[in-house]
Motif scaffolding. Structure first.
Motif, PDB file in Angstrom:
ATOM      1  N   SER A   5      -3.650 -38.480  -0.155  1.00  0.00           N
ATOM      2  CA  SER A   5      -2.279 -37.974  -0.235  1.00  0.00           C
ATOM      3  C   SER A   5      -2.231 -36.631  -0.960  1.00  0.00           C
ATOM      4  N   LEU A  48      -0.936 -33.379   1.031  1.00  0.00           N
ATOM      5  CA  LEU A  48       0.317 -32.772   0.569  1.00  0.00           C
ATOM      6  C   LEU A  48       0.123 -31.292   0.263  1.00  0.00           C
ATOM      7  N   THR A 103       3.851 -40.633  -1.011  1.00  0.00           N
ATOM      8  CA  THR A 103       2.397 -40.650  -1.145  1.00  0.00           C
ATOM      9  C   THR A 103       1.797 -41.939  -0.584  1.00  0.00           C
ATOM     10  N   ILE A 147       1.496 -41.670   3.149  1.00  0.00           N
ATOM     11  CA  ILE A 147       0.360 -40.835   3.563  1.00  0.00           C
ATOM     12  C   ILE A 147      -0.951 -41.594   3.387  1.00  0.00           C
ATOM     13  N   GLU A 148      -1.074 -42.327   2.285  1.00  0.00           N
ATOM     14  CA  GLU A 148      -2.289 -43.106   2.072  1.00  0.00           C
ATOM     15  C   GLU A 148      -2.493 -44.124   3.188  1.00  0.00           C
ATOM     16  N   HIS A 162      -3.230 -41.784   7.703  1.00  0.00           N
ATOM     17  CA  HIS A 162      -3.922 -40.497   7.773  1.00  0.00           C
ATOM     18  C   HIS A 162      -5.266 -40.653   8.476  1.00  0.00           C
TER      19      HIS A 162
END
Length: 581
Positions: A23, A27, A463, A466-467, A470
């Motif tokens: 993340s 980011l 976050t 995203i973890e 991805h």
């Protein structure tokens, strides 16, 4: 119309060397955030759009059950001293003085401020229940900021507080928040688990965390694959198989054994040819309570480790630290490595004078164990709890290990890393009583309202998503929290027809209510595709050669799959993938 060529989207081909978790890397690479200082970040255009969408979802669901406030971030110290947390929070709290020398702090949480409002404004049971919430910036002097937005010094939190007349009312408020949180996390597209948790410095009788599994997490979650049980490691329990006891030697009473230089459990077990399961581990602490440091010793099985959160909760410790050599001499008259329970006089209860002695459940019914003899280079064998030593209380003290039995069904448990995205607490009257909040009940008697406290980390949702979502090329966010739902990519901006079709498709999608960005940059198609894959947008519409046939390519980022779609049908197809309203 949002045109990429006019926007500030500073993507990076490589992440900075100090970015470790996915993340954080993405980011930065996607241009969502930039670092200002340790644990302090600026949110750029794309990052702020996602944060705003998360906030909108949280606000909408919280408005169903509560009323939104906005409270100060600078607090006078007096409030925190009233609750007793001015000292408890220690160096985690940012503290400052005004020009007159008065002590202030930056708010980490707002129990004290909300309770101050309640004690000044609530007078009668008729005004209860109340649920008040805010979405506000919080501050924590994090000693080791890392992992991007996962461990920071400034963050955005939704925190809410309930005030009820009795425990039944608190149960209802707690349940309302549990339901609201599940709706929020579902709408944000998170895969999460709700677990029993330790209340820590917040205090209270019950708490529950909402966790997202990820290797970037710093919390450990114990869960049953059947779904029967889940808890934070700080709270978790398990079933253990029966451990085999040693046969007694001699007359069966404690026997002194010479164990030269064998101070560690593994060394003693090897030297005496026994299992660590047949040894008693002694862990000696000093704990802080009511301004005094007091002694405590935990005795548990040699192959187990102490769960310090459980120990702290048992005695109401504000802090817990290992005994130093001088303190070991005072209470045991022995050095570390040779401590044991035989001959120790335990306190009668956790509030009494003397050393609190806590025995782990796993030792309570054992016999003929090995333990330190409180004498350098010596241990005892044939030690049986209750016959040979006493204790203040028996409790669950240990950390659960993977493979132990589920406390509900016995299935082997799993232990995995996770990130906390939300936490709900039953506080009881801890704050209302200490700060003097009172209301009249229906009989005219003055009573203390009881509280709940409930938090959601806004950036944690971003976050955690995203973890979970991805690959090596970037990430994809659920459409509800992505900065844009769709990117329309014109593959060749020197072709006027493709530019026209791209604008037509963009207008079509905007009219249908989609949040769209048009990639009209004068870049190669490959560059545009890489950027689109990087920045978290769920769907991409490629306007390329097939436009002359009246078709565009619709790419689903999560599956890296594509389909050809008639230009006039793009919004209808996407509506099936991203329902409107």
């Amino acid at each position: 119309m949002h045109r990429w060529s006019k926007l500030f989207v500073p993507t990076l081909r490589e992440a900075p060397a100090d970015a470790e978790v996915a993340s954080h890397k993405f980011l930065l690479r996607a241009g969502y955030i930039r670092q200002l200082g340790a644990g302090i970040y600026s949110y750029l255009f794309l990052g702020q759009r996602s944060v705003n969408k998360i906030v909108a979802i949280v606000r909408e669901e919280m408005d169903r059950i509560g009323q939104e406030f906005l409270l100060p971030t600078i607090h006078p110290s007096d409030l925190w001293k009233e609750s007793g947390r001015w000292t408890v929070m220690g160096e985690n709290m940012f503290r400052l003085k005004d020009r007159k020398g008065a002590d202030l702090c930056l708010g980490m949480t707002h129990e004290e401020v909300m309770t101050d409002i309640a004690r000044k404004e609530l007078r009668s049971y008729k005004q209860l229940p109340q649920i008040w919430y805010q979405i506000q910036t919080k501050f924590r002097d994090e000693p080791r900021p890392k992992s991007g937005l996962l461990r920071v010094r400034q963050f955005i939190m939704k925190d809410s507080y309930s005030f009820d007349i009795d425990a039944a009312g608190l149960d209802r408020s707690y349940h309302q928040h549990d339901t609201a949180y599940r709706r929020i996390f579902d709408r944000c597209g998170l895969q999460y688990v709700a677990v029993e948790a330790d209340s820590g410095a917040m205090g209270g009788s019950q708490s529950q965390e909402f966790m997202v599994y990820t290797d970037a997490g710093e919390d450990l979650i114990v869960s049953c694959p059947t779904g029967d049980y889940a808890a934070n490691l700080e709270k978790a329990s398990s079933q253990l198989p029966v451990a085999e006891d040693l046969a007694s030697t001699g007359d069966g009473l404690p026997e002194l054994v010479y164990t030269p230089g064998k101070g560690a459990i593994a060394e003693v077990a090897e030297y005496l040819q026994v299992s660590p399961k047949q040894d008693i581990k002694s862990v000696a602490y000093m704990f802080l309570r009511a301004g005094k440091w007091l002694p405590l010793t935990a005795f548990l099985r040699g192959d187990h480790t102490v769960n310090e959160a459980k120990v702290s909760a048992l005695v109401g410790a504000l802090e817990l630290r290992p005994m130093v050599a001088e303190e070991l001499e005072t209470w045991f008259h022995a050095p570390a490595g040779y401590l044991g329970p035989v001959g120790i006089s335990p306190a009668k209860d956790v509030q009494a004078e003397g050393m609190v002695v806590v025995l782990d459940h796993a030792l309570a019914d054992r016999s003929n164990l090995i333990c330190g003899a409180n004498k350098l280079d010596y241990h005892f064998r044939n030690v049986t709890p209750k016959r040979d030593f006493q204790w203040t209380l028996v409790a669950d003290l240990r950390n659960v290990a993977e493979g132990e039995g589920c406390p509900v069904c016995g299935t082997p448990l799993k232990v995995a890393k996770a990130v906390e995205v939300g936490h709900i607490f039953k506080l009881g009257d801890r704050y209302t009583r200490s700060m003097g909040a009172r209301v009249l009940d229906e009989n005219g008697n003055e009573i203390t309202p009881i509280m709940g406290s409930y938090g959601i980390g806004i950036e944690r949702i971003l976050t955690a998503s995203i973890e979970q979502n991805h690959d090596r090329n970037g990430f994809w966010l659920p459409a509800a929290i992505a900065p844009f739902e769709v990117v329309v990519t014109v593959t060749n901006t020197t072709d006027a027809n493709l530019v026209s079709v791209g604008e037509e498709v963009t207008r079509q999608l905007e009219s249908a209510g989609f949040d769209v960005i048009l990639d009209d940059r004068d870049e190669r198609a490959g560059v545009k595709f890489k950027d689109a894959d990087l920045i978290g947008i769920s769907y991409r519409v490629n306007v390329g050669k097939k436009a002359v046939e009246g078709k565009v390519e619709l790419v689903t980022r999560a599956t890296a799959s594509s389909q050809d779609v008639e230009i006039g049908e793009v919004s209808a197809v996407l509506a099936g993938l991203i329902p409107r309203g």
